[in-house]
Design a protein around this motif. Structure first.
Motif, PDB file in Angstrom:
ATOM      1  N   VAL A 112      36.332  31.031  34.934  1.00 25.52           N
ATOM      2  CA  VAL A 112      35.146  30.707  35.721  1.00 25.52           C
ATOM      3  C   VAL A 112      33.910  31.246  35.018  1.00 25.52           C
ATOM      4  N   ARG A 113      32.894  30.415  34.854  1.00 26.47           N
ATOM      5  CA  ARG A 113      31.627  30.891  34.329  1.00 26.47           C
ATOM      6  C   ARG A 113      30.718  31.282  35.485  1.00 26.47           C
ATOM      7  N   VAL A 114      30.186  32.510  35.424  1.00 29.11           N
ATOM      8  CA  VAL A 114      29.170  32.974  36.363  1.00 29.11           C
ATOM      9  C   VAL A 114      27.980  33.407  35.523  1.00 29.11           C
ATOM     10  N   GLU A 115      26.863  32.725  35.727  1.00 29.16           N
ATOM     11  CA  GLU A 115      25.676  32.940  34.903  1.00 29.16           C
ATOM     12  C   GLU A 115      26.032  32.695  33.430  1.00 29.16           C
ATOM     13  N   ASP A 116      25.870  33.656  32.559  1.00 30.88           N
ATOM     14  CA  ASP A 116      26.134  33.429  31.131  1.00 30.88           C
ATOM     15  C   ASP A 116      27.458  34.019  30.665  1.00 30.88           C
ATOM     16  N   THR A 117      28.316  34.397  31.592  1.00 29.66           N
ATOM     17  CA  THR A 117      29.570  35.061  31.243  1.00 29.66           C
ATOM     18  C   THR A 117      30.753  34.285  31.802  1.00 29.66           C
ATOM     19  N   TYR A 118      31.814  34.223  31.004  1.00 26.95           N
ATOM     20  CA  TYR A 118      33.064  33.595  31.439  1.00 26.95           C
ATOM     21  C   TYR A 118      34.034  34.691  31.860  1.00 26.95           C
ATOM     22  N   TYR A 119      34.638  34.504  33.039  1.00 25.63           N
ATOM     23  CA  TYR A 119      35.585  35.479  33.568  1.00 25.63           C
ATOM     24  C   TYR A 119      36.971  34.860  33.651  1.00 25.63           C
ATOM     25  N   ILE A 120      37.967  35.642  33.261  1.00 28.78           N
ATOM     26  CA  ILE A 120      39.369  35.243  33.372  1.00 28.78           C
ATOM     27  C   ILE A 120      40.010  36.111  34.440  1.00 28.78           C
ATOM     28  N   ILE A 121      40.668  35.484  35.388  1.00 25.49           N
ATOM     29  CA  ILE A 121      41.420  36.192  36.420  1.00 25.49           C
ATOM     30  C   ILE A 121      42.863  35.719  36.294  1.00 25.49           C
ATOM     31  N   TRP A 122      43.795  36.627  36.300  1.00 28.96           N
ATOM     32  CA  TRP A 122      45.200  36.250  36.123  1.00 28.96           C
ATOM     33  C   TRP A 122      46.087  37.232  36.872  1.00 28.96           C
ATOM     34  N   CYS A 123      47.362  36.929  36.942  1.00 25.41           N
ATOM     35  CA  CYS A 123      48.326  37.851  37.542  1.00 25.41           C
ATOM     36  C   CYS A 123      48.862  38.755  36.445  1.00 25.41           C
ATOM     37  N   THR A 124      48.742  40.064  36.661  1.00 23.40           N
ATOM     38  CA  THR A 124      49.129  41.052  35.664  1.00 23.40           C
ATOM     39  C   THR A 124      50.040  42.098  36.307  1.00 23.40           C
ATOM     40  N   PHE A 126      50.535  45.831  37.526  1.00 22.14           N
ATOM     41  CA  PHE A 126      49.857  47.074  37.931  1.00 22.14           C
ATOM     42  C   PHE A 126      50.769  47.741  38.960  1.00 22.14           C
ATOM     43  N   LYS A 127      51.924  48.226  38.448  1.00 22.91           N
ATOM     44  CA  LYS A 127      52.994  48.717  39.332  1.00 22.91           C
ATOM     45  C   LYS A 127      53.413  47.630  40.307  1.00 22.91           C
ATOM     46  N   GLY A 128      53.484  46.437  39.787  1.00 16.91           N
ATOM     47  CA  GLY A 128      53.775  45.266  40.600  1.00 16.91           C
ATOM     48  C   GLY A 128      52.727  44.209  40.337  1.00 16.91           C
ATOM     49  N   ALA A 129      52.960  43.008  40.828  1.00 17.14           N
ATOM     50  CA  ALA A 129      52.044  41.895  40.583  1.00 17.14           C
ATOM     51  C   ALA A 129      50.672  42.185  41.178  1.00 17.14           C
ATOM     52  N   ALA A 130      49.649  42.095  40.344  1.00 20.99           N
ATOM     53  CA  ALA A 130      48.280  42.349  40.772  1.00 20.99           C
ATOM     54  C   ALA A 130      47.355  41.450  39.973  1.00 20.99           C
ATOM     55  N   LEU A 131      46.068  41.470  40.308  1.00 19.36           N
ATOM     56  CA  LEU A 131      45.101  40.631  39.620  1.00 19.36           C
ATOM     57  C   LEU A 131      44.455  41.379  38.470  1.00 19.36           C
ATOM     58  N   GLY A 132      44.470  40.758  37.287  1.00 16.52           N
ATOM     59  CA  GLY A 132      43.707  41.248  36.151  1.00 16.52           C
ATOM     60  C   GLY A 132      42.383  40.512  36.067  1.00 16.52           C
ATOM     61  N   LEU A 133      41.390  41.154  35.463  1.00 18.73           N
ATOM     62  CA  LEU A 133      40.054  40.570  35.352  1.00 18.73           C
ATOM     63  C   LEU A 133      39.482  40.927  33.986  1.00 18.73           C
ATOM     64  N   ALA A 134      38.946  39.929  33.290  1.00 13.78           N
ATOM     65  CA  ALA A 134      38.336  40.166  31.981  1.00 13.78           C
ATOM     66  C   ALA A 134      37.140  39.245  31.824  1.00 13.78           C
ATOM     67  N   LYS A 135      36.297  39.552  30.833  1.00 14.30           N
ATOM     68  CA  LYS A 135      35.109  38.734  30.596  1.00 14.30           C
ATOM     69  C   LYS A 135      34.945  38.455  29.107  1.00 14.30           C
ATOM     70  N   THR A 136      34.235  37.357  28.810  1.00 11.92           N
ATOM     71  CA  THR A 136      33.867  37.016  27.446  1.00 11.92           C
ATOM     72  C   THR A 136      32.602  36.176  27.494  1.00 11.92           C
ATOM     73  N   VAL A 137      31.827  36.209  26.433  1.00 13.99           N
ATOM     74  CA  VAL A 137      30.672  35.329  26.317  1.00 13.99           C
ATOM     75  C   VAL A 137      30.845  34.348  25.163  1.00 13.99           C
ATOM     76  N   ASP A 138      31.798  34.627  24.254  1.00 17.73           N
ATOM     77  CA  ASP A 138      31.944  33.821  23.049  1.00 17.73           C
ATOM     78  C   ASP A 138      33.375  33.370  22.763  1.00 17.73           C
ATOM     79  N   PHE A 139      34.320  33.723  23.599  1.00 21.41           N
ATOM     80  CA  PHE A 139      35.736  33.415  23.415  1.00 21.41           C
ATOM     81  C   PHE A 139      36.272  33.963  22.090  1.00 21.41           C
ATOM     82  N   LYS A 140      35.651  35.063  21.652  1.00 23.81           N
ATOM     83  CA  LYS A 140      36.132  35.792  20.479  1.00 23.81           C
ATOM     84  C   LYS A 140      36.546  37.209  20.861  1.00 23.81           C
ATOM     85  N   THR A 141      35.758  37.851  21.693  1.00 28.46           N
ATOM     86  CA  THR A 141      36.104  39.178  22.206  1.00 28.46           C
ATOM     87  C   THR A 141      36.293  39.077  23.718  1.00 28.46           C
TER      88      THR A 141
END
Length: 339
Positions: A112-124, A126-141
């Motif tokens: 999902v893009r919010v403003e100028d940043t892309y966010y990835i949300i996934w199941c990760t 965390f002592k069991g199934a939980a939501l992970g969250l990460a961001k990128t602006v260039d799909f490189k880092t």
């Protein structure tokens, strides 16, 4: 219902006209699945994946089920949204200090893009199934942020803009098993770190047995003149296992815990060989939707039988009209009432 999409123009959106004689609210891409088995070295299947417009083309974050059975996230790019160049290496994450921070497993991403940043949300993990969250602006880092919620939770979907100055996320609290229940909730945050003001959106069940076991948010909500259009999945239990289908709802634009309309009937259910036969049969699982603000066209990406990626098409007036014509009345808590 006269309704329009509030969003950017995507003139290169994947698209096919409705087949002659079709009356369905969504129609399948004629050359589905667009991603088949063994798509890159070391990956047996790609499915339940997310796509977003990026620099005149499209970027994708894919659930890749590796040949050892463990899922990870992979990156891909496409000029037309149909043919994909997928990196055979998993996405490498760092923490906010720049140190490597790889998830033990990762699946069912949303992008999902919010403003100028892309966010990835996934199941990760965390002592069991939980939501992970990460961001990128260039799909490189890719920088991992704090996990938004305690375990157990799945199907995290971020809204594409702040509402009342707050980030908003849909999720489905679950359990440590394979989630034999599930309602959709919405939570808000001022900073993507601290989450609260949790509200119930809608529950499993309703008038349609296709969603009697559990439901979960799918693609990022689409902003329209009548509210947020949400594609979601629903599951039912049959004598031979679960069946996953696709539905939709329209949420209030300012208070998305309020459901304005919700499908009683599914939009798409397993009917073709690639939806009925695969690693997990009988699965239609939406994870992304591209929409063109000029034409109102919508392309929905969905996982097929935990094995393939498919696309289905609709337009905003068709799908909104279907939701309204086949809707259930909903009270303020998201519980189903009588029509």
């Amino acid at each position: 219902m006269k309704i329009r999409i509030i969003g950017d123009s995507i003139p290169h959106l994947p698209w096919e006209e409705r087949p002659e004689g079709s009356r369905a609210p969504l129609w399948r891409h004629s050359d589905n699945p667009i991603i088949g088995r063994n798509p890159v070295a070391g990956v047996a299947r790609i499915f339940n994946s997310a796509v977003a417009p990026y620099r005149g083309g499209f970027a994708g974050v894919f659930r890749g089920e590796t040949v050892n059975g463990r899922p990870y996230l992979y990156l891909g790019f496409s000029g037309d949204g149909l043919s994909w160049d997928i990196d055979p290496e998993v996405i490498r994450f760092t923490d906010e200090g720049g140190e490597p921070f790889q998830p033990a497993y990762s699946y069912d991403p949303r992008l999902v893009r919010v403003e100028d940043t892309y966010y990835i949300i996934w199941c990760t993990d965390f002592k069991g199934a939980a939501l992970g969250l990460a961001k990128t602006v260039d799909f490189k880092t890719f920088t991992r942020l704090e996990n938004p919620f305690l375990p157990f939770n799945r199907n995290g979907v971020l809204f594409p803009r702040r509402i009342g100055g707050k980030y908003m996320m849909l999720s489905r609290p679950s359990d440590g098993g394979h989630t034999p229940f599930g309602d959709i909730f919405v939570s808000e945050s001022p900073d993507l770190t601290y989450w609260g003001r949790h509200r119930h959106v809608m529950g499993k069940g309703g008038g349609g047995w296709w969603q009697s076991l559990k439901i979960g948010a799918g693609a990022a909500p689409i902003e329209t003149s009548e509210g947020w259009l949400l594609f979601y999945h629903g599951a039912t239990q049959t004598c031979s296992g679960y069946v996953y289908s696709m539905g939709a709802a329209i949420l209030d634009i300012d208070e998305p815990s309020r459901v304005r309309y919700r499908c009683r009937d599914f939009l798409l259910t397993p009917e073709t060989w690639y939806e009925e036969r695969g690693f997990v049969p009988n699965v239609v699982f939406p994870c992304a939707a591209l929409c063109d603000g000029d034409t109102g066209r919508i392309a929905v990406y969905y996982g097929c039988a935990d094995t393939y990626v498919g696309i289905a098409y609709t337009d905003i007036e068709t799908v909104a009209g279907y939701i309204q014509a086949h809707s259930e009345t909903v009270d303020g808590d998201g519980d189903i009432g009588r029509i």
